[in-house]
Scaffold this motif. Structure first.
Motif, mmCIF file in Angstrom:
data_model
loop_
_atom_site.group_PDB
_atom_site.id
_atom_site.type_symbol
_atom_site.label_atom_id
_atom_site.label_comp_id
_atom_site.label_asym_id
_atom_site.label_seq_id
_atom_site.Cartn_x
_atom_site.Cartn_y
_atom_site.Cartn_z
ATOM 1 N N GLY A 187 -30.749 17.282 24.302
ATOM 2 C CA GLY A 187 -30.875 16.009 25.012
ATOM 3 C C GLY A 187 -32.164 15.984 25.808
ATOM 4 O O GLY A 187 -32.863 16.984 25.938
ATOM 5 N N GLY A 188 -32.491 14.826 26.336
ATOM 6 C CA GLY A 188 -33.720 14.708 27.099
ATOM 7 C C GLY A 188 -33.797 13.375 27.807
ATOM 8 O O GLY A 188 -32.810 12.632 27.864
ATOM 9 N N PRO A 189 -34.965 13.039 28.333
ATOM 10 C CA PRO A 189 -35.117 11.798 29.098
ATOM 11 C C PRO A 189 -34.937 10.542 28.266
ATOM 12 O O PRO A 189 -34.895 9.445 28.815
ATOM 13 C CB PRO A 189 -36.544 11.908 29.657
ATOM 14 N N TRP A 190 -34.839 10.691 26.955
ATOM 15 C CA TRP A 190 -34.579 9.528 26.103
ATOM 16 C C TRP A 190 -33.118 9.083 26.185
ATOM 17 O O TRP A 190 -32.770 8.021 25.689
ATOM 18 C CB TRP A 190 -34.932 9.852 24.649
ATOM 19 N N ASN A 245 -21.163 11.191 24.559
ATOM 20 C CA ASN A 245 -21.828 12.475 24.707
ATOM 21 C C ASN A 245 -22.422 12.828 23.350
ATOM 22 O O ASN A 245 -21.714 13.251 22.442
ATOM 23 C CB ASN A 245 -20.835 13.551 25.151
ATOM 24 N N PHE A 246 -23.730 12.621 23.214
ATOM 25 C CA PHE A 246 -24.431 12.850 21.947
ATOM 26 C C PHE A 246 -25.077 14.225 22.014
ATOM 27 O O PHE A 246 -26.148 14.406 22.596
ATOM 28 C CB PHE A 246 -25.457 11.751 21.731
ATOM 29 N N THR A 247 -24.440 15.213 21.411
ATOM 30 C CA THR A 247 -24.951 16.575 21.488
ATOM 31 C C THR A 247 -26.070 16.795 20.480
ATOM 32 O O THR A 247 -25.989 16.346 19.339
ATOM 33 C CB THR A 247 -23.818 17.594 21.219
ATOM 34 N N ASN A 248 -27.114 17.495 20.935
ATOM 35 C CA ASN A 248 -28.256 17.847 20.092
ATOM 36 C C ASN A 248 -28.876 16.618 19.423
ATOM 37 O O ASN A 248 -29.132 16.589 18.230
ATOM 38 C CB ASN A 248 -27.843 18.883 19.046
ATOM 39 N N SER A 249 -29.131 15.614 20.242
ATOM 40 C CA SER A 249 -29.598 14.332 19.726
ATOM 41 C C SER A 249 -31.039 14.354 19.242
ATOM 42 O O SER A 249 -31.363 13.755 18.216
ATOM 43 C CB SER A 249 -29.461 13.264 20.814
ATOM 44 N N GLY A 250 -31.908 15.053 19.981
ATOM 45 C CA GLY A 250 -33.329 15.012 19.670
ATOM 46 C C GLY A 250 -33.960 13.706 20.118
ATOM 47 O O GLY A 250 -33.255 12.714 20.358
ATOM 48 N N PRO A 251 -35.273 13.661 20.268
ATOM 49 C CA PRO A 251 -35.944 12.490 20.848
ATOM 50 C C PRO A 251 -35.959 11.264 19.955
ATOM 51 O O PRO A 251 -36.072 10.146 20.458
ATOM 52 C CB PRO A 251 -37.370 12.997 21.103
ATOM 53 N N VAL A 252 -35.837 11.428 18.650
ATOM 54 C CA VAL A 252 -35.897 10.268 17.753
ATOM 55 C C VAL A 252 -34.528 9.606 17.625
ATOM 56 O O VAL A 252 -34.345 8.432 17.954
ATOM 57 C CB VAL A 252 -36.424 10.676 16.361
ATOM 58 N N VAL A 253 -33.542 10.376 17.172
ATOM 59 C CA VAL A 253 -32.206 9.818 16.971
ATOM 60 C C VAL A 253 -31.554 9.510 18.316
ATOM 61 O O VAL A 253 -30.875 8.489 18.465
ATOM 62 C CB VAL A 253 -31.328 10.770 16.145
ATOM 63 N N GLY A 254 -31.782 10.368 19.295
ATOM 64 C CA GLY A 254 -31.197 10.131 20.614
ATOM 65 C C GLY A 254 -31.658 8.826 21.220
ATOM 66 O O GLY A 254 -30.859 8.047 21.747
ATOM 67 N N ALA A 255 -32.951 8.560 21.132
ATOM 68 C CA ALA A 255 -33.489 7.309 21.678
ATOM 69 C C ALA A 255 -32.943 6.109 20.927
ATOM 70 O O ALA A 255 -32.628 5.073 21.528
ATOM 71 C CB ALA A 255 -35.014 7.333 21.607
ATOM 72 N N ALA A 256 -32.809 6.225 19.605
ATOM 73 C CA ALA A 256 -32.290 5.112 18.809
ATOM 74 C C ALA A 256 -30.849 4.795 19.176
ATOM 75 O O ALA A 256 -30.459 3.629 19.281
ATOM 76 C CB ALA A 256 -32.402 5.449 17.326
ATOM 77 N N ALA A 305 -29.314 5.523 22.096
ATOM 78 C CA ALA A 305 -29.266 4.992 23.457
ATOM 79 C C ALA A 305 -29.654 3.519 23.500
ATOM 80 O O ALA A 305 -29.107 2.734 24.286
ATOM 81 C CB ALA A 305 -30.166 5.812 24.378
ATOM 82 N N ASP A 306 -30.597 3.135 22.644
ATOM 83 C CA ASP A 306 -31.032 1.733 22.597
ATOM 84 C C ASP A 306 -30.023 0.831 21.890
ATOM 85 O O ASP A 306 -30.012 -0.379 22.110
ATOM 86 C CB ASP A 306 -32.382 1.629 21.872
ATOM 87 N N ALA A 307 -29.173 1.436 21.031
ATOM 88 C CA ALA A 307 -28.286 0.641 20.184
ATOM 89 C C ALA A 307 -26.966 0.275 20.852
ATOM 90 O O ALA A 307 -26.268 -0.625 20.378
ATOM 91 C CB ALA A 307 -28.004 1.385 18.884
ATOM 92 N N VAL A 308 -26.614 0.972 21.928
ATOM 93 C CA VAL A 308 -25.318 0.713 22.570
ATOM 94 C C VAL A 308 -25.532 0.362 24.038
ATOM 95 O O VAL A 308 -26.581 0.650 24.626
ATOM 96 C CB VAL A 308 -24.382 1.935 22.451
ATOM 97 N N SER A 309 -24.511 -0.248 24.625
ATOM 98 C CA SER A 309 -24.621 -0.663 26.027
ATOM 99 C C SER A 309 -23.937 0.301 26.983
ATOM 100 O O SER A 309 -24.119 0.205 28.195
ATOM 101 C CB SER A 309 -24.027 -2.068 26.200
ATOM 102 N N VAL A 310 -23.139 1.254 26.464
ATOM 103 C CA VAL A 310 -22.498 2.239 27.332
ATOM 104 C C VAL A 310 -23.456 3.407 27.546
ATOM 105 O O VAL A 310 -24.344 3.647 26.713
ATOM 106 C CB VAL A 310 -21.169 2.741 26.724
ATOM 107 N N PRO A 311 -23.315 4.154 28.648
ATOM 108 C CA PRO A 311 -24.218 5.282 28.891
ATOM 109 C C PRO A 311 -24.083 6.358 27.816
ATOM 110 O O PRO A 311 -22.978 6.654 27.350
ATOM 111 C CB PRO A 311 -23.754 5.817 30.256
ATOM 112 N N VAL A 312 -25.223 6.934 27.435
ATOM 113 C CA VAL A 312 -25.258 8.020 26.461
ATOM 114 C C VAL A 312 -25.801 9.255 27.154
ATOM 115 O O VAL A 312 -26.940 9.271 27.631
ATOM 116 C CB VAL A 312 -26.148 7.671 25.242
ATOM 117 N N LEU A 313 -24.970 10.299 27.236
ATOM 118 C CA LEU A 313 -25.366 11.557 27.865
ATOM 119 C C LEU A 313 -25.564 12.603 26.781
ATOM 120 O O LEU A 313 -25.161 12.418 25.636
ATOM 121 C CB LEU A 313 -24.291 12.024 28.852
ATOM 122 N N GLY A 314 -26.168 13.730 27.151
ATOM 123 C CA GLY A 314 -26.350 14.788 26.171
ATOM 124 C C GLY A 314 -26.670 16.110 26.822
ATOM 125 O O GLY A 314 -27.228 16.162 27.916
ATOM 126 N N GLY A 315 -26.283 17.185 26.144
ATOM 127 C CA GLY A 315 -26.582 18.525 26.630
ATOM 128 C C GLY A 315 -27.717 19.124 25.842
ATOM 129 O O GLY A 315 -28.841 18.630 25.873
#
Length: 215
Positions: A149-152, A123-134, A136-146
């Motif tokens: 968060g966004g479609p990234w 659960n990556f809170t307040n990820s933003g589109p840049v860090v959040g996308a990075a 999500a791409d770096a790990v194989s487990v699901p990354v959620l966010g409130g």
């Protein structure tokens, strides 16, 4: 937390049931965290436990995973970590708060540590589109966010009462939500009180016969 989680378990039919750790067991150490998680599983029947600030406690994530208890690991901006990310402390971070982009490598490393420790979800809170996308791409487990968060990400989190505008403070400061239940509730209760004070029939109440007219 056990009391409310047991109540949720009684009502769950299909949903995955996760429960947050209260502040304390995780901070006291791995043994205390494991004891608390075991109680959640045995007494409340949770499917996984959610650890806030989990990136500071990878040993606890590993111990719970080794015990067969899936971990929902939260990291990012929380009231406890806000100052670390240069965000002003507030009881609840806002939707506009985002982790600084220059901390991308650090947060990707945190996510990888949590995955390696065995976390089943992040659960990556307040990820933003840049860090959040990075992340999500770096790990194989699901990354959620409130918030932030966004479609990234792989999924989105929103508290039900926040989504429907249920909190009392939304009456004075209407939020951007899918409904404004607090305002509807206030209008309904005001109308009900008015009917009671005026001795009128209340909606859904036992029918009250009209007073006989004087001759």
């Amino acid at each position: 937390m056990l009391t409310v989680t047991k109540a949720v378990r009684r009502g769950v039919r299909r949903a995955l049931l996760s429960a947050d750790f209260p502040f304390g067991p995780l901070q006291r150490g791995t043994a205390a965290a494991l004891d608390a998680a075991i109680r959640y599983v045995k007494e409340a029947g949770v499917d996984l436990v959610k650890l806030d600030g989990a990136s500071d406690h990878p040993a606890a994530v590993e111990a719970l995973t080794r015990a067969g208890i899936p971990v929902f690991a939260q990291f990012g901006i929380t009231p406890q970590t806000a100052l670390r990310y240069g965000v002003e402390y507030r009881a609840v971070p806002g939707a506009g708060d985002q982790v600084p982009e220059e901390m991308c490598a650090e947060l990707v490393a945190e996510a990888k540590r949590l995955e390696q420790a065995g976390a089943a979800l992040l659960n990556f809170t307040n990820s933003g589109p840049v860090v959040g996308a990075a992340v999500a791409d770096a790990v194989s487990v699901p990354v959620l966010g409130g918030f932030g968060g966004g479609p990234w990400l792989d999924g989105r989190v929103r508290m039900a009462h926040a989504a429907i505008g249920y909190a009392a403070d939304t009456v004075d400061d209407p939020p951007v939500t899918y409904a404004h239940v607090a305002a509807t509730a206030l209008d309904a209760l005001t109308a009900y009180a008015g009917d009671v004070r005026a001795a009128r029939q209340i909606a859904g109440g036992i029918p009250v016969p009209a007073a006989p007219k004087e001759a």
